[in-house]
Design an enzyme around this catalytic site. Structure first.
Site, PDB file in Angstrom:
ATOM      1  N   GLU A  30     -70.907  20.170  30.195  1.00 14.92           N
ATOM      2  CA  GLU A  30     -70.687  19.387  31.413  1.00 14.92           C
ATOM      3  C   GLU A  30     -69.283  18.832  31.530  1.00 14.92           C
ATOM      4  O   GLU A  30     -68.700  18.774  32.623  1.00 14.92           O
ATOM      5  CB  GLU A  30     -71.695  18.238  31.482  1.00 14.92           C
ATOM      6  CG  GLU A  30     -73.139  18.668  31.701  1.00 14.92           C
ATOM      7  CD  GLU A  30     -73.799  19.280  30.481  1.00 14.92           C
ATOM      8  OE1 GLU A  30     -73.206  19.257  29.376  1.00 14.92           O
ATOM      9  OE2 GLU A  30     -74.921  19.790  30.618  1.00 14.92           O
ATOM     10  N   HIS A  41     -84.136  11.342  32.095  1.00 11.39           N
ATOM     11  CA  HIS A  41     -84.162  12.483  33.018  1.00 11.39           C
ATOM     12  C   HIS A  41     -84.612  12.072  34.413  1.00 11.39           C
ATOM     13  O   HIS A  41     -85.136  12.887  35.169  1.00 11.39           O
ATOM     14  CB  HIS A  41     -85.088  13.588  32.484  1.00 11.39           C
ATOM     15  CG  HIS A  41     -84.434  14.508  31.499  1.00 11.39           C
ATOM     16  ND1 HIS A  41     -83.787  14.053  30.373  1.00 11.39           N
ATOM     17  CD2 HIS A  41     -84.317  15.858  31.464  1.00 11.39           C
ATOM     18  CE1 HIS A  41     -83.323  15.088  29.686  1.00 11.39           C
ATOM     19  NE2 HIS A  41     -83.619  16.191  30.331  1.00 11.39           N
TER      20      HIS A  41
HETATM   21  C1  LIG Z   1     -76.311  17.768  28.006  1.00  7.12           C
HETATM   22  C2  LIG Z   1     -77.424  18.597  28.513  1.00  7.12           C
HETATM   23  N1  LIG Z   1     -77.160  19.633  29.341  1.00  7.12           N
HETATM   24  C3  LIG Z   1     -78.150  20.391  29.816  1.00  7.12           C
HETATM   25  C4  LIG Z   1     -79.447  20.141  29.492  1.00  7.12           C
HETATM   26  C5  LIG Z   1     -80.574  20.982  30.068  1.00  7.12           C
HETATM   27  N2  LIG Z   1     -81.240  21.739  29.021  1.00  7.12           N
HETATM   28  C6  LIG Z   1     -82.393  21.328  28.488  1.00  7.12           C
HETATM   29  S1  LIG Z   1     -82.925  22.359  27.280  1.00  7.12           S
HETATM   30  C7  LIG Z   1     -81.604  23.381  27.491  1.00  7.12           C
HETATM   31  C8  LIG Z   1     -81.460  24.642  26.691  1.00  7.12           C
HETATM   32  C9  LIG Z   1     -81.333  24.306  25.259  1.00  7.12           C
HETATM   33  O1  LIG Z   1     -81.297  25.508  24.530  1.00  7.12           O
HETATM   34  P1  LIG Z   1     -81.242  25.381  22.961  1.00  7.12           P
HETATM   35  O2  LIG Z   1     -80.326  24.268  22.588  1.00  7.12           O
HETATM   36  O3  LIG Z   1     -80.911  26.726  22.407  1.00  7.12           O
HETATM   37  O4  LIG Z   1     -82.681  24.923  22.511  1.00  7.12           O
HETATM   38  P2  LIG Z   1     -84.027  25.753  22.784  1.00  7.12           P
HETATM   39  O5  LIG Z   1     -84.559  25.267  24.082  1.00  7.12           O
HETATM   40  O6  LIG Z   1     -83.672  27.200  22.805  1.00  7.12           O
HETATM   41  O7  LIG Z   1     -84.931  25.402  21.655  1.00  7.12           O
HETATM   42  C10 LIG Z   1     -80.754  22.901  28.474  1.00  7.12           C
HETATM   43  C11 LIG Z   1     -79.508  23.558  28.882  1.00  7.12           C
HETATM   44  C12 LIG Z   1     -79.699  19.062  28.620  1.00  7.12           C
HETATM   45  N3  LIG Z   1     -80.944  18.757  28.246  1.00  7.12           N
HETATM   46  N4  LIG Z   1     -78.673  18.328  28.149  1.00  7.12           N
END
Ligand SMILES: Cc1ncc(C[n+]2csc(CCOP(=O)(O)OP(=O)(O)O)c2C)c(N)n1
Ligand SMILES: Cc1ncc(C[n+]2csc(CCOP(=O)(O)OP(=O)(O)O)c2C)c(N)n1
Ligand SMILES: [Mg+2]
Ligand SMILES: [Mg+2]
Lengths: 315, 344, 315, 344
Positions: free
Chosen positions: B60, B130
Site C-alpha cells: 500500500e 476491517h
Molecule cells: C496490509 C494489507 N493489505 C491487504 C490485505 C488484504 N489481504 C488479506 S489476506 C491477503 C492475502 C494474503 O496472502 P498470504 O499472505 O500469502 O496468506 P494466505 O492467505 O495465502 O495464507 C490480502 C492481500 C490485508 N489484509 N492487509
C-alpha cells in the site's frame, strides 16, 4: 503419534467450521487452514509452553497447534463470551496467553513486527525464550517485513519467521508479486538471516527444521527464516472449495495434486509404515477426535453471548 | 430513469470515465478478479484489459507513491483499497506527498490527479480493523478531497467527478451500500465535489449525515413524518471541501440540527458540522445540536455487541425527536433486519 | 571538461550556501551535498533532458546537475517568489519540470516510490524515457524501498535506483542499521534487479556505470540499482563541519581521508594528466564559476518575497 | 520552585520514571545522540546506557510494532519521532494494533503500555511535511490517549503519567516550546491524563487552547486584561480523553468560547471543542463560538508566508474581543519576535 493427533484435531476443527459456516451463524470472515496443518504442528512441537507465537489472518492452525482450545475457537467464531477473545476479535483475532498465543492480526505484516518486538524483550531479559511469527508469502510483498528482518538480524533476536508459501495471496499468483526466479530465502539471507526452504506438508521435515532453528535462537545465534512450501485447499476466505464457486484462478488439477500431498495422509502412512499404528487405529483416532470437536462446537453454539453492558470494557 | 445498484453505478462511472480518458488506469489488490472489488471493477477489467486494470502485490505504501508518480507524468491512476483500514499504510504518501504536491511546489510540478477508492464500514463481524471509516483523519488535511457517495447516482457521479478533478480525491464507499439500488442517469454526469445534497426537505429539523448514515436518515425521516415531524435530510457527500452553505441554509431554516456519521465522534465529521453551526448559524439554533456516531470503542465482532455499537435509523429518529423536545420513546421498529451474508 | 565545470558549479553553490547560511537568512533546514557531487553529475550526464530525476533531502546536487539554476535554488533558500518552488518548498522541495527535476522530498523512501511510478507511466507510454531516484543508504532502512524494488523488477520498469552510500544516516553508523557483512547490492539482486557498487567519488566511474544502466533501461531490460560509495563533508543538516561543533560520531581523521578523495580534485588531476587542462586553467574556471554563483546568490537575496495574497494558491 | 525549560522537564520526567521502572526503554532515531531529541534524552542515555536508550534504523512502521511486541511482553517502550510527520508510517501499528490491543482481545492478551513521543509544530521554515500536528487524526480513534503538554510542569507530569498508564499514550511536544521555562516540582508528580487545566481564570470569555496555542493564549490574556477583558484560559493538555467537564464549566460561566489549536480546523480539535459546547452547554452560550486554526493550506516555508499562515497571540486576542462584541482593532503589538535559530 502426538503430532498426528494434533494434525487430526486441527483438520477436524477446520472442516467442522467449513461445514457449519454455511449456516451463517459464524459472522466473522474466516480463512481456513486446511491443508497447511503440518507447518503449524511441526513448528509448535519444537516450542516450549513459554515460547510465544504470532499469526496472521489464517491463524486457527497456529492457535490450536500451540495448545489453544477448540471450544474457545468455536466460541469466538460464534461470537460468544466464552471465545478466546470474548467474541470480540473473531476468526482473525485469537489469543491464549497461557499457551503462548499472544496476538494474531488480519493486516499483513503487523504480527511479524510485534513478534520481533517480543523477541527483543526476551533478549533484554536474558533467558532463552523464542518468538515465532507465522505468515503467508503475501507478507513478503509488504515493506514492513524487511524492516523486521533487518532489525532482527542486526540485534540477533530470537525470532523465527515462518513463511507459509501456499503460492497464492487471495487469488493472486506468485508471478504477479515476485520477479521471475525470485527466492524468498535469498531475500532473507541478504539481510543476514539463516534461511531454509522446506516441504511444509511433511510434518517431520518441518519439525526437524524447526528444532534446528529454535536451537539456534536459544543459543542467541540470530534469527531464522523458514519458507514452508504448502497449499491452501479451500477458498481464501470462507468455507467452500474454489470449484464449488467456479473460481478459475487455480486449476482443479493443481488443487487435487496438492490434496494428494495431504500432510495428514502422509503422516498417517508414515506411522503405518513404521508400524506405530494401523490404518484401523488411525481411523479410530480420527473418529474420537471428530467426536470431541463436534461436542466443543455444539457447546460453543450454546454458550452465552457477551453482555451488552460490557461494550466499553477494556477500551 | 433506470435503477442500478451502488456497485453497478460505481462500475458504470469508472467505465464511462475510462472510455473518455485513456490516461486512467486502475490498480490495487484484487481489481482484476472475477469478483472485482464487489463487482465494481469487473466491467472495466473486461473492457480495457490488463494494461489499464491490473492487480498488484500488497504494498500500500509504495504503490500509492507509484500511482502519484504516474499521475505526475500525466496518468490518472485509480488506486483501490478493498478495505480502507489498509490505507493507514499509505497515509505518508497520501498526506505528505499527494496532499502537498501542488501547493508545496507552488504549482510548478503540476497537479496531482490521483483517485483513491476505499471500502469503509461494517459488513458483518468485520471487527475492529476491517470496518473503520477514515474520512475525518483524511479530510483534516488541506490538499485532499474526500467524498462519500451514499446513493447510486452519486456513486457514479462522484466517480466521474473525481476522474476529472486535478487534485487527489479519496472516494470512501460503504460496504453496506453496495447492494442498494436507485435511479442513475445513463450519461456521465459528474456530482460536483464539495456540494452536499438535500435529499429530503423539511422544516422542523436538519439531519446532516454521511454515507450509510444518510441512507439510514432517510428511513428515520419516514418514521418522523409519520409522527408529524418534517426532517430535512442533507447527504454531505463531500467532507473536504465541506459545503458550509447548504448546511447553514438548512439550519437557519429549521433551527435544529442532528449530525450522523459512520465513524467516531471525537475530532470527527459530526463534530465538524456541529461546530460549523455553532460558529456560523448560532443565532438560528433553537436547541443543542446532537451528534450521532459510533460507540466510543473499537468495533467488536460479536453480533450482540455490533447491535449496540452501530447507530441505526431509530437512533437518528430518536435524536431528532429529542432535539425537538418530543418523547423519543415511541419510535416504531424501523430498523431493517441485517440481511448481510458472509463471508465478507 | 563539461563534467568538471558542473562539479565546480555545484561545489561553489553548496559552499556559498554554507557561508551564507550562517547569516540566518535562509530559514529552511538545509542538507549540503559537498563531497558527493560526482554522483549527481555522473548520473545526470548519462541522462537526456526528457528523463526525470527524483531526490531526497540532500537534493541540491541533483537539482543542479540535471540543469536546475543556481539563482532559483538560492531564491528558494531565501524564501523568495523567484525560487524554483516559489519559496514555499525550501531546501528539500526542489523542482524544475523543464529540466526533468520532478520532485524531491525530505521523508525517506517517498521519492523512490514516486520515481518508480514515473517509470511505470513511461513504460505504459512506450518510448525510452527513464526515471532516476537519488537517495541515501538510510532509505534502505525503510520498508518502502523494498516494495519499490520488488515492483520495478516484476514490471521491468525503466527506473534507476541511485543509492548514495555515505556511511551515515544523520549521525548513525552503518553497523546500527545493517547486520555485519551486509551488502545493499545483494539485497537489490535478491529482488532481481541488476546491481553494481561503484566509487561515487570517481566521476568517470559513475558516468560509465550510469551509461550502462541507462542503456539497459532504455532497452527495457529491467531496473538497475547503483550503490555509489561517497561521503558527506559537512554536518548532516546545516552549514558547519562536525568538528566545528565538536561532534564525535565520526573521526576527524576519517573526514580528512575522504576530503583527500575529493571528487573535484580527482577530476581536475585527471584533466591535467590527460593534458586537457592546466592547473592554472582549472583555477580560472573555478573563479569564473564562483563569480557567477555569487552573483546568482546576490540577486536571489534581492528578489521579491511571495505576495501574502498568494497564500491559498494551488491548495 | 526551581524553573526548568520544557526540554529539561521532559528529560527529568523520563529519567525519574526510568529510575523507578526498569521496564522502560527508549528508542527511535537519534535518541542516543549528544543532541538527544533537543536534549530530552541525553541524561537518560548517559544514566541508563545503551541497553535502555538506543538508536534505531529509520523504520517507523515495524519499529512501532516492535515496541508493541516488547510492551506486550512486559516492557514500557518509549518510541520517539523527531518529527511527528514521520509517524504516518506508523499509523497502521498505532491505530490498528496498539489502539485495539486491549479491546479487541477483551483484555485477554494484556494491556499495551506503549508511549510514543513526537515533536510537532513549526521551528522555522520546516515546511509542509515537517511541521504538522497530528493530534486530531490520532485522537479520533478510541484506544489511544493523546496528550499535548504546554508548560514545563506538564511536560514532566504527562511524561510521568504516560509511563504509568497501561494503554498506549502519544505525547505531542511542540518544537517552539522546548526553550520555554517554568516552575517544575522536583518529585515525580504525574499530570493526570484526561484533565485540562485552567491556567488563568476569568469571567468574560473562555479560551480553550492546546500546546503552543495555549502558550500564546496566555499572552493574549494579558493584553485582554489590559483592555478590561478577563479571559479564562484552559490548557487542554489531553485531547483523548477529553476533559469535557472543565471546558463546560468554564463556558457555563463565561458564555463565550474561543478555541485555538496548532493544527487545521476541519475535523480538528477546535471543531471538537466547539461542538462539545454546542451540544452540552448550548443554553449558556451567549455568542457564536470562534475557532482559530492554521490557514486552510499546507505550511509554506517562506517567512513572509509563514507569518500569515500561523495564528498568534494577537489572533486569539482579536477573536476574544470579537466574540464579546468589542472592536478587535486595537490590539497592541503583542506578538513576540521569532527568536528561532536554525537549522532546525
Ligand atoms: C496490509 C494489507 N493489505 C491487504 C490485505 C488484504 N489481504 C488479506 S489476506 C491477503 C492475502 C494474503 O496472502 P498470504 O499472505 O500469502 O496468506 P494466505 O492467505 O495465502 O495464507 C490480502 C492481500 C490485508 N489484509 N492487509
Ligand atoms: C521516514 C523518515 N524517517 C526519519 C527521517 C529523519 N531523517 C532525515 S535525514 C535522515 C538520515 C538519512 O540518511 P541517508 O538516507 O543515508 O541520507 P544522507 O543524509 O546520508 O544523505 C533521517 C533519519 C526522515 N526524514 N524520514
Ligand atoms: Mg499465500
Ligand atoms: Mg547516508
Amino acid at each position: 503419534m502426538a503430532l498426528h493427533r494434533e494434525l487430526l484435531r486441527i483438520r477436524s476443527s477446520e472442516e467442522t467450521i467449513a461445514a457449519r459456516y454455511k449456516d451463517q451463524e459464524m459472522r466473522t470472515p474466516t480463512h481456513l487452514g486446511t491443508g497447511q496443518e503440518a507447518v503449524a504442528v511441526g513448528v509448535c512441537q519444537a516450542l516450549r509452553l513459554d515460547d510465544v507465537v504470532f499469526s496472521h489472518h489464517r491463524c486457527h492452525n497456529h492457535f490450536l497447534a500451540k495448545g489453544g482450545s477448540v471450544f474457545q475457537l468455536a466460541s469466538e467464531l460464534y461470537g460468544r463470551a466464552t471465545g478466546c477473545s470474548g467474541g470480540r476479535g473473531g476468526s482473525v483475532h485469537l489469543t491464549d496467553r497461557e499457551r503462548g498465543v499472544v496476538f494474531t492480526s488480519a493486516i499483513l505484516g503487523e504480527a511479524s513486527a510485534v513478534a520481533t518486538g517480543a523477541a527483543l524483550s526476551f533478549q533484554m531479559d536474558g533467558g532463552d525464550r523464542v518468538a515465532v511469527t507465522f505468515f503467508g508469502e503475501g507478507s513478503m510483498d509488504e515493506g514492513a517485513i524487511y524492516e523486521c528482518l533487518n532489525y532482527a538480524a542486526i540485534k540477533r533476536l530470537p525470532v523465527l519467521y515462518v513463511c507459509e508459501n501456499n503460492l497464492y495471496a487471495t487469488e493472486t499468483r506468485l508471478d504477479v508479486r515476485q520477479a521471475p526466479g525470485s527466492d524468498l530465502c535469498e531475500r532473507a539471507r541478504s539481510f543476514r538471516l539463516t534461511a531454509e526452504r522446506i516441504d511444509g506438508n511433511d510434518i517431520v521435515a518441518v519439525l526437524e527444521a524447526s528444532q534446528r532453528a529454535v536451537d539456534q535462537l536459544r543459543r542467541g545465534e540470530g534469527p531464522v527464516f523458514l519458507e514452508c512450501m504448502t497449499y491452501r485447499w479451500r477458498e481464501h476466505v470462507g468455507p467452500y472449495f474454489d470449484h464449488e464457486l467456479d473460481r478459475t484462478y487455480r486449476s482443479q488439477q493443481e488443487v487435487e495434486e496438492w490434496i494428494e500431498r495431504c500432510p495428514i495422509k502422509r503422516s498417517g502412512e508414515r506411522l503405518v509404515q513404521q508400524g506405530l499404528a494401523t490404518r484401523a487405529e488411525l481411523d479410530v483416532w480420527a473418529e474420537a477426535i471428530q467426536a470431541e470437536v463436534t461436542t466443543a462446537f455444539d457447546q460453543a453454539r450454546q454458550a452465552p453471548w457477551p453482555e451488552v453492558s460490557t461494550l466499553f470494557d477494556f477500551v | 430513469m433506470r435503477t442500478l445498484t451502488y456497485a453497478q453505478a460505481l462500475s458504470e462511472g469508472l467505465v464511462q470515465a475510462m472510455d473518455r480518458d485513456p490516461a486512467i488506469f486502475v490498480t490495487g489488490i484484487a481489481v482484476d478478479y472475477p469478483s472485482g472489488i464487489f463487482g465494481t471493477t469487473v466491467e472495466a477489467a473486461q473492457k480495457f484489459g490488463p494494461k489499464r486494470v491490473f492487480d498488484s502485490p500488497a504494498m500500500e505504501n509504495a504503490l500509492t507513491g507509484i500511482c502519484i508518480g504516474a499521475a505526475a507524468m500525466g496518468k490518472r491512476p485509480v488506486m483501490v483499497h478493498p478495505r480502507n483500514d489498509f490505507m493507514f499504510l499509505a497515509f505518508d504518501q497520501l498526506i505528505n506527498v499527494a496532499a502537498k504536491w501542488s501547493y508545496m511546489f507552488n504549482g510548478r510540478t503540476g497537479r496531482m490527479p490521483l483517485v483513491v477508492r476505499a471500502v469503509i464500514g461494517k459488513g458483518w463481524g468485520q471487527g475492529a480493523t476491517h470496518s473503520q471509516s477514515l474520512q475525518a483523519p483524511l479530510a483534516h488535511f488541506p490538499g485532499l478531497s474526500v467524498v462519500m457517495p451514499t446513493f447510486p447516482e452519486d456513486a457514479k457521479g462522484l466517480t466521474i467527478a473525481a476522474l476529472q478533478h486535478d487534485g487527489p480525491v479519496i472516494i470512501l464507499e460503504h460496504r453496506s451500500l453496495f447492494g442498494v439500488t436507485g435511479p442513475v442517469s445513463e450519461d456521465p454526469t459528474p456530482t460536483p465535489i464539495g456540494k452536499a445534497k438535500v435529499v429530503r426537505s423539511g422544516r422542523h429539523v436538519t439531519i446532516v449525515a454521511t454515507s450509510f448514515m444518510a441512507y439510514e436518515a432517510v428511513h428515520a425521516a419516514e418514521e418522523l413524518a409519520r409522527q408529524g415531524v418534517e426532517a430535512e435530510i442533507i447527504d454531505l457527500r463531500s467532507i473536504r471541501p465541506l459545503d458550509e452553505e447548504t448546511i447553514l441554509a438548512s439550519v437557519r431554516k429549521t433551527g435544529h440540527l442532528v449530525v450522523a456519521d459512520t465513524s467516531w465522534e471525537l475530532c470527527g465529521v459530526v463534530s465538524e458540522v456541529a461546530a460549523l453551526a455553532a460558529e456560523k448559524a448560532f443565532q438560528y439554533l433553537k436547541a443543542p445540536v446532537k451528534r450521532i456516531a459510533l460507540a466510543n470503542c473499537p468495533a467488536p465482532v460479536s453480533q450482540k455487541l455490533e447491535e449496540v455499537f452501530y447507530p441505526k435509523a431509530s437512533t437518528i429518529a430518536r435524536a431528532a425527536l429529542a432535539t425537538l423536545g418530543y418523547d423519543p420513546g415511541n419510535i416504531g421498529e424501523i430498523d431493517r433486519m441485517d440481511q448481510f451474508k458472509g463471508p465478507y
